[in-house]
Design a protein around this motif. Structure first.
Motif, short mmCIF file in Angstrom:
data_model
loop_
_atom_site.label_atom_id
_atom_site.label_comp_id
_atom_site.label_asym_id
_atom_site.label_seq_id
_atom_site.Cartn_x
_atom_site.Cartn_y
_atom_site.Cartn_z
N LEU A 177 -21.22 -43.11 -28.91
CA LEU A 177 -21.37 -44.22 -27.98
C LEU A 177 -22.31 -45.28 -28.52
O LEU A 177 -22.25 -46.44 -28.10
CB LEU A 177 -21.90 -43.69 -26.64
CG LEU A 177 -21.01 -42.68 -25.92
CD1 LEU A 177 -21.66 -42.24 -24.61
CD2 LEU A 177 -19.62 -43.23 -25.67
N ALA A 178 -23.16 -44.90 -29.47
CA ALA A 178 -24.16 -45.83 -29.98
C ALA A 178 -23.60 -46.84 -30.98
O ALA A 178 -24.18 -47.91 -31.15
CB ALA A 178 -25.30 -45.05 -30.64
N LYS A 179 -22.50 -46.51 -31.63
CA LYS A 179 -21.95 -47.43 -32.64
C LYS A 179 -21.00 -48.42 -31.97
O LYS A 179 -19.98 -48.02 -31.40
CB LYS A 179 -21.21 -46.66 -33.73
CG LYS A 179 -20.68 -47.58 -34.84
CD LYS A 179 -20.11 -46.80 -36.00
CE LYS A 179 -19.47 -47.72 -37.04
NZ LYS A 179 -20.46 -48.64 -37.63
N PRO A 180 -21.30 -49.69 -32.03
CA PRO A 180 -20.45 -50.69 -31.37
C PRO A 180 -19.01 -50.61 -31.86
O PRO A 180 -18.74 -50.58 -33.06
CB PRO A 180 -21.10 -52.02 -31.76
CG PRO A 180 -22.53 -51.68 -32.04
CD PRO A 180 -22.49 -50.30 -32.65
N GLY A 181 -18.08 -50.55 -30.92
CA GLY A 181 -16.67 -50.56 -31.24
C GLY A 181 -16.08 -49.23 -31.63
O GLY A 181 -14.85 -49.10 -31.73
N ALA A 182 -16.91 -48.21 -31.85
CA ALA A 182 -16.39 -46.93 -32.34
C ALA A 182 -15.48 -46.26 -31.32
O ALA A 182 -14.41 -45.73 -31.68
CB ALA A 182 -17.54 -46.00 -32.71
N LEU A 183 -15.87 -46.26 -30.07
CA LEU A 183 -15.06 -45.59 -29.06
C LEU A 183 -13.72 -46.30 -28.86
O LEU A 183 -12.67 -45.65 -28.79
CB LEU A 183 -15.82 -45.51 -27.74
CG LEU A 183 -15.10 -44.79 -26.59
CD1 LEU A 183 -14.75 -43.36 -26.98
CD2 LEU A 183 -15.97 -44.80 -25.33
N ASP A 184 -13.73 -47.61 -28.80
CA ASP A 184 -12.48 -48.35 -28.64
C ASP A 184 -11.54 -48.12 -29.82
O ASP A 184 -10.32 -47.98 -29.64
CB ASP A 184 -12.77 -49.85 -28.47
CG ASP A 184 -13.39 -50.19 -27.13
OD1 ASP A 184 -13.25 -49.37 -26.20
OD2 ASP A 184 -14.03 -51.25 -27.02
N ALA A 185 -12.10 -48.08 -31.02
CA ALA A 185 -11.27 -47.84 -32.20
C ALA A 185 -10.66 -46.44 -32.17
O ALA A 185 -9.48 -46.25 -32.50
CB ALA A 185 -12.10 -48.02 -33.47
N ALA A 186 -11.45 -45.46 -31.74
CA ALA A 186 -10.93 -44.09 -31.67
C ALA A 186 -9.87 -43.97 -30.58
O ALA A 186 -8.87 -43.26 -30.76
CB ALA A 186 -12.08 -43.12 -31.40
N LEU A 187 -10.06 -44.66 -29.47
CA LEU A 187 -9.07 -44.62 -28.40
C LEU A 187 -7.76 -45.28 -28.81
O LEU A 187 -6.68 -44.86 -28.39
CB LEU A 187 -9.62 -45.32 -27.15
CG LEU A 187 -10.69 -44.55 -26.36
CD1 LEU A 187 -11.28 -45.44 -25.27
CD2 LEU A 187 -10.10 -43.28 -25.76
N ALA A 188 -7.84 -46.30 -29.65
CA ALA A 188 -6.63 -46.98 -30.11
C ALA A 188 -5.74 -46.03 -30.89
O ALA A 188 -4.51 -46.15 -30.87
CB ALA A 188 -7.00 -48.19 -30.96
N VAL A 189 -6.35 -45.07 -31.56
CA VAL A 189 -5.58 -44.08 -32.33
C VAL A 189 -5.17 -42.91 -31.44
O VAL A 189 -4.06 -42.38 -31.55
CB VAL A 189 -6.41 -43.57 -33.53
CG1 VAL A 189 -5.64 -42.50 -34.30
CG2 VAL A 189 -6.77 -44.73 -34.45
#
Length: 233
Positions: free
Chosen positions: A46-58
């Motif tokens: 959750l701390a890395k900006p954009g990481a969760l959205d990128a993982a959800l896209a996959v």
């Protein structure tokens, strides 16, 4: 053709330096994936900006989400669900720290360490070093529930708990425990609290027992997480 199911392992990460924690979680996810053939296993802090959205896209719109947290609370509840808005079908499992399988896993780990030291469990004290919270009772509640469950799996001389962010604080709780003792960090990963705060507190307390790696890094944890994900229906 069998449809590939998706899982997403989420942790807090390290806001001050997000990339190392992101890499560590990715390696953990690879270990979990080995026990989940036919699954896509993604990871994000959750701390890395954009990481969760990128993982959800996959992962797609309906992943099984496993929180690599030790207690339930705002991060694993309201915050995480709000941030999963792009995955309306996501199913969030309970976090690692409240897994009913974790006390038995920890007991095996502790028993092995005691045997290696040549000690007797009944003469050995365990110090659980945990996070705690100055704002919510959930962290201490779940930590103490784990300690109580652990005591049903292994008969130690004593299990005591200390916290980073609330009383009893680490140094106070660790003082006077004795040489035949183990410190087990009740943390999912080796972030700043584990590498800095806990050693500093143990030194202040003149703690002379064995210092273990955080529970979330135990070798059996990836299989535990894989079983939890696979059992989701």
């Amino acid at each position: 053709m069998t449809e590939t199911r998706s899982a997403l392992i989420v942790s807090h990460g390290q806001p001050s330096e997000p990339d190392p924690a992101e890499r560590d979680l990715a390696r953990f996810g690879t270990s979990v994936a080995r026990a989940l053939p036919g699954w896509h296993v993604g990871t994000a802090t959750l701390a890395k900006p954009g990481a969760l959205d990128a993982a959800l896209a996959v992962a797609g719109p309906a992943p099984v989400v496993y929180p690599m947290f030790m207690t339930e609370g705002w991060f694993t509840g309201e915050n995480l669900r709000n941030r999963l808005g792009n995955a309306p079908g996501a199913r969030v499992l309970r976090p690692l720290g409240v897994s009913p399988d974790l006390p038995g896993l920890a007991a095996d780990l502790i028993d092995d360490q005691i045997a290696r030291a040549g000690w007797n469990p009944g003469e050995t004290r365990l110090f659980l070093a945990a996070h705690g919270s100055g704002r919510s009772p959930n962290s201490a509640r779940d930590t103490r529930a784990f300690a109580a469950a652990l005591a049903r799996h292994i008969a130690l001389a004593e299990i005591s708990v200390g916290f980073v962010e609330e009383p009893p604080y680490l140094a106070d709780a660790a003082t006077g425990i004795g040489e035949r003792s183990l410190c087990l960090p009740f943390f999912a990963a080796a972030g700043g609290h584990v590498t800095d705060d806990i050693p500093e507190a143990l030194d202040k307390a003149d703690f002379s027992g064995l210092r273990l790696a955080p529970l979330g890094l135990a070798p059996a944890v990836p299989d535990l997480v894989a079983r939890a994900i696979a059992s989701d229906r």
